[in-house]
Design a protein around this motif. Structure first.
Motif, PDB file in Angstrom:
ATOM      1  N   LYS A   1      12.200   4.603  -2.402  1.00 62.06           N
ATOM      2  CA  LYS A   1      11.069   3.683  -2.512  1.00 62.06           C
ATOM      3  C   LYS A   1      10.724   3.089  -1.150  1.00 62.06           C
ATOM      4  CE  LYS A   1       9.432  -0.154  -5.403  1.00 62.06           C
ATOM      5  NZ  LYS A   1       9.798  -1.097  -6.485  1.00 62.06           N
ATOM      6  N   LYS A   2      11.738   2.787  -0.351  1.00 59.19           N
ATOM      7  CA  LYS A   2      11.493   2.258   0.999  1.00 59.19           C
ATOM      8  C   LYS A   2      10.741   3.279   1.854  1.00 59.19           C
ATOM      9  CE  LYS A   2      15.569  -0.777   1.076  1.00 59.19           C
ATOM     10  NZ  LYS A   2      16.913  -1.006   1.653  1.00 59.19           N
ATOM     11  N   LEU A   3      11.113   4.546   1.727  1.00 58.51           N
ATOM     12  CA  LEU A   3      10.430   5.601   2.483  1.00 58.51           C
ATOM     13  C   LEU A   3       8.967   5.705   2.082  1.00 58.51           C
ATOM     14  CD1 LEU A   3      13.149   8.401   2.432  1.00 58.51           C
ATOM     15  CD2 LEU A   3      12.340   7.168   4.437  1.00 58.51           C
ATOM     16  N   LEU A   4       8.709   5.604   0.780  1.00 55.20           N
ATOM     17  CA  LEU A   4       7.327   5.664   0.303  1.00 55.20           C
ATOM     18  C   LEU A   4       6.500   4.513   0.870  1.00 55.20           C
ATOM     19  CD1 LEU A   4       7.882   6.629  -3.454  1.00 55.20           C
ATOM     20  CD2 LEU A   4       6.908   8.069  -1.667  1.00 55.20           C
ATOM     21  N   MET A   5       7.096   3.317   0.914  1.00 52.98           N
ATOM     22  CA  MET A   5       6.383   2.160   1.454  1.00 52.98           C
ATOM     23  C   MET A   5       6.095   2.336   2.940  1.00 52.98           C
ATOM     24  SD  MET A   5       7.876  -1.249  -0.425  1.00 52.98           S
ATOM     25  CE  MET A   5       9.592  -0.812  -0.659  1.00 52.98           C
ATOM     26  N   ILE A   6       7.082   2.827   3.690  1.00 50.91           N
ATOM     27  CA  ILE A   6       6.894   3.058   5.129  1.00 50.91           C
ATOM     28  C   ILE A   6       5.772   4.069   5.356  1.00 50.91           C
ATOM     29  CG2 ILE A   6       7.964   4.026   7.202  1.00 50.91           C
ATOM     30  CD1 ILE A   6      10.633   2.844   6.202  1.00 50.91           C
ATOM     31  N   ASN A   7       5.766   5.156   4.580  1.00 51.91           N
ATOM     32  CA  ASN A   7       4.719   6.177   4.721  1.00 51.91           C
ATOM     33  C   ASN A   7       3.343   5.608   4.412  1.00 51.91           C
ATOM     34  OD1 ASN A   7       6.491   8.202   5.482  1.00 51.91           O
ATOM     35  ND2 ASN A   7       6.861   8.879   3.382  1.00 51.91           N
ATOM     36  N   LYS A   8       3.265   4.764   3.378  1.00 53.41           N
ATOM     37  CA  LYS A   8       1.987   4.146   2.997  1.00 53.41           C
ATOM     38  C   LYS A   8       1.443   3.277   4.132  1.00 53.41           C
ATOM     39  CE  LYS A   8       1.155   5.174  -1.482  1.00 53.41           C
ATOM     40  NZ  LYS A   8      -0.147   5.612  -2.025  1.00 53.41           N
TER      41      LYS A   8
ATOM     42  N   GLY B   1      -2.123   4.001   7.037  1.00 52.12           N
ATOM     43  CA  GLY B   1      -3.187   3.101   7.487  1.00 52.12           C
ATOM     44  C   GLY B   1      -4.366   2.984   6.559  1.00 52.12           C
ATOM     45  N   LYS B   2      -4.236   3.456   5.322  1.00 50.35           N
ATOM     46  CA  LYS B   2      -5.360   3.425   4.383  1.00 50.35           C
ATOM     47  C   LYS B   2      -5.446   2.101   3.613  1.00 50.35           C
ATOM     48  CE  LYS B   2      -5.261   8.435   3.660  1.00 50.35           C
ATOM     49  NZ  LYS B   2      -5.071   9.528   2.681  1.00 50.35           N
ATOM     50  N   LYS B   3      -4.334   1.350   3.567  1.00 52.14           N
ATOM     51  CA  LYS B   3      -4.313   0.096   2.829  1.00 52.14           C
ATOM     52  C   LYS B   3      -3.691  -0.995   3.679  1.00 52.14           C
ATOM     53  CE  LYS B   3      -3.897   2.027  -1.859  1.00 52.14           C
ATOM     54  NZ  LYS B   3      -3.054   2.016  -3.100  1.00 52.14           N
ATOM     55  N   LYS B   4      -4.024  -2.245   3.337  1.00 60.45           N
ATOM     56  CA  LYS B   4      -3.398  -3.381   4.004  1.00 60.45           C
ATOM     57  C   LYS B   4      -1.959  -3.537   3.521  1.00 60.45           C
ATOM     58  CE  LYS B   4      -7.714  -5.955   4.572  1.00 60.45           C
ATOM     59  NZ  LYS B   4      -8.435  -7.221   4.249  1.00 60.45           N
ATOM     60  N   LYS B   5      -1.121  -4.119   4.368  1.00 58.27           N
ATOM     61  CA  LYS B   5       0.286  -4.311   4.004  1.00 58.27           C
ATOM     62  C   LYS B   5       0.423  -5.160   2.744  1.00 58.27           C
ATOM     63  CE  LYS B   5       2.004  -3.861   8.740  1.00 58.27           C
ATOM     64  NZ  LYS B   5       2.705  -4.528   9.857  1.00 58.27           N
ATOM     65  N   LYS B   6      -0.449  -6.165   2.595  1.00 57.62           N
ATOM     66  CA  LYS B   6      -0.409  -7.028   1.415  1.00 57.62           C
ATOM     67  C   LYS B   6      -0.651  -6.220   0.143  1.00 57.62           C
ATOM     68  CE  LYS B   6      -2.625 -11.116  -0.592  1.00 57.62           C
ATOM     69  NZ  LYS B   6      -3.689 -12.136  -0.416  1.00 57.62           N
ATOM     70  N   ASP B   7      -1.618  -5.290   0.208  1.00 59.69           N
ATOM     71  CA  ASP B   7      -1.935  -4.456  -0.961  1.00 59.69           C
ATOM     72  C   ASP B   7      -0.792  -3.488  -1.268  1.00 59.69           C
ATOM     73  OD1 ASP B   7      -4.388  -5.705  -1.167  1.00 59.69           O
ATOM     74  OD2 ASP B   7      -5.395  -4.217   0.113  1.00 59.69           O
ATOM     75  N   ILE B   8      -0.147  -2.965  -0.222  1.00 56.22           N
ATOM     76  CA  ILE B   8       0.985  -2.046  -0.417  1.00 56.22           C
ATOM     77  C   ILE B   8       2.149  -2.785  -1.063  1.00 56.22           C
ATOM     78  CG2 ILE B   8       2.697  -0.616   0.778  1.00 56.22           C
ATOM     79  CD1 ILE B   8       0.526  -0.010   2.862  1.00 56.22           C
ATOM     80  N   ALA B   9       2.392  -4.014  -0.609  1.00 58.97           N
ATOM     81  CA  ALA B   9       3.464  -4.826  -1.205  1.00 58.97           C
ATOM     82  C   ALA B   9       3.190  -5.070  -2.685  1.00 58.97           C
ATOM     83  CB  ALA B   9       3.590  -6.150  -0.459  1.00 58.97           C
ATOM     84  N   ASN B  10       1.945  -5.378  -3.036  1.00 60.94           N
ATOM     85  CA  ASN B  10       1.580  -5.586  -4.442  1.00 60.94           C
ATOM     86  C   ASN B  10       1.736  -4.307  -5.252  1.00 60.94           C
ATOM     87  OD1 ASN B  10       0.949  -8.277  -4.042  1.00 60.94           O
ATOM     88  ND2 ASN B  10      -1.211  -7.856  -3.565  1.00 60.94           N
ATOM     89  N   GLU B  11       1.365  -3.177  -4.635  1.00 55.80           N
ATOM     90  CA  GLU B  11       1.456  -1.883  -5.329  1.00 55.80           C
ATOM     91  C   GLU B  11       2.894  -1.556  -5.727  1.00 55.80           C
ATOM     92  OE1 GLU B  11       0.819   2.877  -4.300  1.00 55.80           O
ATOM     93  OE2 GLU B  11      -0.267   1.358  -3.121  1.00 55.80           O
ATOM     94  N   PHE B  12       3.855  -1.898  -4.851  1.00 57.50           N
ATOM     95  CA  PHE B  12       5.262  -1.592  -5.126  1.00 57.50           C
ATOM     96  C   PHE B  12       6.005  -2.775  -5.750  1.00 57.50           C
ATOM     97  CE2 PHE B  12       4.206   1.703  -2.092  1.00 57.50           C
ATOM     98  CZ  PHE B  12       4.927   2.796  -2.546  1.00 57.50           C
TER      99      PHE B  12
END
Length: 547
Positions: free
Chosen positions: A40-47, A51-62
């Protein structure tokens, strides 16, 4: 907050219930810290790096807090390092260090070898083998308990399976039987562009014509000649439309001539003997599988049955179906061995021979070939000179076509080889350079039959735990920390690079009948340099701005 007069108000009741639910959720989150798996950490790093989403949105997604994501990004180097170590199970949530690391390493190597030989394994056998290694490594306090076994299996993703009719049990007696009855069923559901084969070959990359007979008569299992060889993994799809990036295995982690080099036309790995190992193959095939996953392609991939190609790697693959040729028939069934590797070596030796003739004609002494030159030459001949038709013909010869059985071995397409006129010219050039009784074909085949993969015994595994670094060679020794930090020669500037491309363009434009792909390559180079210029300008502006 809520008065008695408002108790009967439905709106107030609803708001009160929602507020209580909100605080209960917060309370649960505050009292329960869930661990995050490495995967899961690897998926977050790749996301984040897409550069397609903001970090805040990625955090919410996971479903994590932004601060948690920030901590993961801070530790990304450690996470990526653990992910590259394919012995680590990415489903794990914590990476606790192993107390007896040498026993763990020995057991993992032994397990890979055992499964590569299709040996059935069980818990008691693993515990007994661990005791043997502990005794040999003088860890008398070690106990191969059930708890240790469970943790070992968890660390390395080892699961129990029932062996039932594995392909290794198949009794195929001849090539025609496999090509007629087995191969068609394997490939029937795959597009011809999604059927691949790869195999290793040894290459005496420094071998000059004057050394041909010496190399051909000496087995490369040790001694001086073994220092001058590398292993090359060659792979392609059935039509030749997709040649895989070559994998070169050398002896040094940081070869001297790689100093300052950050990108190569090949992938590079290393070990003391420059052999393919199960660890290197696993890392390579898993990386390739990720590429096919990103392309949403299902691929059939053929390899031979050597122990460096462990069958357990199939559990790590999602889009690659790994198929194995029957034992003792690889030379007849494997397309890469039907002339593809030979054709690549022909062109590689031809380049060396042409370079030597140029140096001789100019009155210069013949310069030795270093590993960087070898890598560049290999990448060039593989990507430019080994033609798709050659590869397709070799797949046909191996039986990968409906009419394959109608193609006699002695009459298959001669396009796999260099033309007769080319060979005659090369033979004449070879005699001019080589003061020995040998042919150009001897030169091409100088490294045939050289071992390319590791099949370690228990003693080899034990010794590998304490093995000393390989004896330094002229250009393959590991760079020291000081050498890595320094640069012998200044890197070419962007202005120098652009000027060189301009000279090359003028040279090309003054020639007639130049293929359009040459101009396309020049366009790509110019675009790359222009992009590097803009990156430099932007970086300079940002630096000045934040001063």
């Amino acid at each position: 907050m809520w008065t008695n007069c408002n108790e009967g108000n439905p709106k107030i009741k609803t708001e009160k219930a929602e507020l209580l639910q909100f605080y209960s959720v917060i309370e649960v989150k505050m009292t329960h810290r869930s661990s995050i798996s490495l995967e899961k950490k690897l998926l977050m790093i790749n996301k984040v790096y897409e550069g397609k989403k903001k970090k805040k949105d990625i955090a919410n997604e996971f479903g994590v807090l932004p601060s948690t994501l920030s901590n993961i990004l801070k530790n990304k180097e450690v996470i990526l390092k653990n992910a590259e170590d394919l012995a680590i199970n990415t489903k794990r949530k914590r990476l606790r260090p192993c107390h007896f690391e040498d026993i763990d390493e020995a057991m993992l190597k032994w397990l890979l070898v055992a499964r590569g030989k299709n040996l059935p394994l069980c818990g008691p056998l693993l515990k007994q083998k661990a005791k043997d290694f502990a005794e040999a490594l003088r860890h008398h306090e070690f106990e191969a308990s059930t708890g240790w076994l469970d943790k070992f299996k968890s660390r390395h993703g080892v699961i129990q399976k029932t062996l039932c009719g594995e392909s290794a049990d198949a009794n195929i007696e001849n090539r025609d039987e496999w090509v007629t009855n087995v191969l068609p069923k394997l490939i029937e559901n795959y597009n011809i562009n999604d059927i691949f084969n790869a195999d290793e070959t040894a290459l005496f990359f420094k071998c000059l014509p004057t050394k041909t007979l010496a190399f051909k008569n000496e087995k490369c299992f040790g001694g001086k000649q073994s220092k001058e060889r590398i292993t090359v993994l060659v792979g392609s799809n059935m039509t030749g439309s997709e040649k895989l990036k070559l994998l070169v295995i050398g002896k040094a982690k940081n070869p001297r001539y790689f100093k300052g080099i950050k990108s190569l036309g090949v992938d590079y790995e290393f070990n003391k003997k420059a052999w393919m190992t199960s660890e290197i193959f696993t890392k390579w095939i898993v990386k390739l599988d990720k590429k096919f996953c990103d392309q949403n392609r299902k691929v059939l991939f053929f390899v031979d049955n050597c122990t460096a190609h462990p069958k357990d790697v199939r559990d790590k693959l999602r889009n690659i179906h790994l198929a194995y040729f029957p034992p003792n028939m690889t030379s007849l069934l494997q397309p890469i061995d039907q002339g593809i590797i030979y054709n690549m070596k022909q062109h590689y030796r031809k380049r060396i021979l042409t370079n030597i003739l140029t140096q001789v004609d100019e009155g210069n002494s013949v310069m030795a070939i270093d590993l960087l030159q070898a890598v560049r030459n290999l990448s060039n001949v593989w990507n430019v000179y080994v033609k798709p038709e050659t590869i397709a013909n070799c797949f046909k010869k191996a039986g990968f076509s409906k009419d394959a059985m109608q193609i006699p071995f002695e009459h298959w397409d001669e396009e796999v080889l260099l033309s007769i006129s080319d060979l005659a010219a090369l033979q004449s050039s070879f005699k001019k350079v080589a003061n020995i009784e040998a042919s150009f074909d001897d030169y091409v085949n100088a490294d045939n039959g050289v071992q390319t993969w590791d099949n370690p015994s228990e003693e080899d595994i034990f010794n590998s735990i304490f093995e000393s670094p390989a004896e330094p060679d002229n250009d393959e020794h590991d760079l020291t920390v000081e050498e890595l930090a320094e640069t012998e020669e200044a890197l070419p500037t962007l202005i120098q690079a652009a000027s060189s491309i301009s000279v090359i363009r003028t040279f090309v434009e003054m020639r007639s009948d130049v293929p359009i792909n040459v101009f396309n390559s020049l366009h790509d180079l110019e675009a790359f340099i222009e992009n590097e210029k803009w990156k430099t300008v932007i970086q300079t502006k940002l630096t000045d701005y934040f001063k």
